[in-house]
Enzyme design. Sequence first.
Site, PDB file in Angstrom:
ATOM      1  N   GLY A   1       0.847  -1.203   0.000  1.00  0.00           N
ATOM      2  CA  GLY A   1       0.000   0.000   0.000  1.00  0.00           C
ATOM      3  C   GLY A   1       0.872   1.238   0.000  1.00  0.00           C
ATOM      4  O   GLY A   1       2.103   1.158   0.148  1.00  0.00           O
TER       5      GLY A   1
ATOM      6  N   SER B   1       6.036  -1.864  -2.087  1.00  0.00           N
ATOM      7  CA  SER B   1       6.060  -2.797  -3.239  1.00  0.00           C
ATOM      8  C   SER B   1       5.019  -2.374  -4.285  1.00  0.00           C
ATOM      9  O   SER B   1       3.999  -3.039  -4.456  1.00  0.00           O
ATOM     10  CB  SER B   1       5.857  -4.241  -2.781  1.00  0.00           C
ATOM     11  OG  SER B   1       4.869  -4.386  -1.788  1.00  0.00           O
TER      12      SER B   1
END
Lengths: 207, 207
Positions: free
Chosen positions: A37, A111
């Site tokens: 996130g 990520s």
Amino acid sequence: MEGVIDDYQQPNDHSACASHRSATAVHDQGTVLWFTGLSASGKSTIANALDFALRAQGLKTCMLDGDVLRNGLCRDLGFSAVDREENVRRVAEVAALMADAGLTVMVALISPTRTARHHARSIVGSERFAEIFVDVPLAVAEQRDPKGLYRKARSGALHNFTGIDAPYETPVFPEVHLRSDVLSIGESVEDICAWLDRSGCSLYDVF
Amino acid sequence: MEGVIDDYQQPNDHSACASHRSATAVHDQGTVLWFTGLSASGKSTIANALDFALRAQGLKTCMLDGDVLRNGLCRDLGFSAVDREENVRRVAEVAALMADAGLTVMVALISPTRTARHHARSIVGSERFAEIFVDVPLAVAEQRDPKGLYRKARSGALHNFTGIDAPYETPVFPEVHLRSDVLSIGESVEDICAWLDRSGCSLYDVF
């Protein structure tokens, strides 16, 4: 450029966290819970709360926090696209080793790309990998801005910042989708525990 | 160039491995047992035997084998001096994270330089780090040569090979010094266990 790409919503399940976990051996494989996130979405906060809950139930756990790893294992990496992919790869390799050792591993890492997360899943092994999407509107993350990073990015003092001038590709089929601006931390932990219960993940002590 | 630099010998202790370990919580920190030595010295063999013995006693362990890591976490690294240092650094960072999680970590890695091993010790923390020198004469390692690497290195097909055209700096004050051409695997394991018992290392299950 607004970097948030949103293309999927998934309902949350609010069933209660199971309290019947035991510390006896069932499986000899750990599990990797991969929190993805935006910065300030609440990944580390929720992962730490889950970590606390699982340890209280006697599980062996480990937290791999992206910010912390940037000062250790990944200290040689920057924030270019290539370095970000390498960052995700290394963390996935470590998470896999820890899962091999029987730990429940919580990874809190922006990520931002689907490719990198897919790579992480393939390194860990899909059968013991859960993608947990900590979803928050960019405006809310930017308002929280606990480290002042969004402000720096907007002013141009920080480059390649996810959501501002670098993209965040939202997960398409995350195992758990949390709206952290709507749910409390406790509710988020309950959602994850409910998913773990449903999925029969290898969360039991193996020793 | 003969790459083995030998400057220190330390007597072995052959007292028996303690059998009274319990799986109850005593410490909340793991330990890193860092096996260093020439290729074919027996690092992995002894570490695996120790791993088996410790797991049988209910301990949570993990093996970090240099050869295996070269196919995963460190797959982007070669064998230049710089890459070797980076290899050791990464493995030490991972070992430290695993020790944080309460595991007894066995690292089997040539780690040829004192500087790199010192760096590893500083990353892990000296109080929970033990250097285990798996010592064998170069001639014996070369005779064993299970992977044919010494032969390749002698023929010039393999460069920067430790002991042949790259140096191995012998440990000065290893916590345990094993002559693997003299001791059996079982005796080596006993020596390590004896040291662990004397040192009061954090080898007990923490969960």
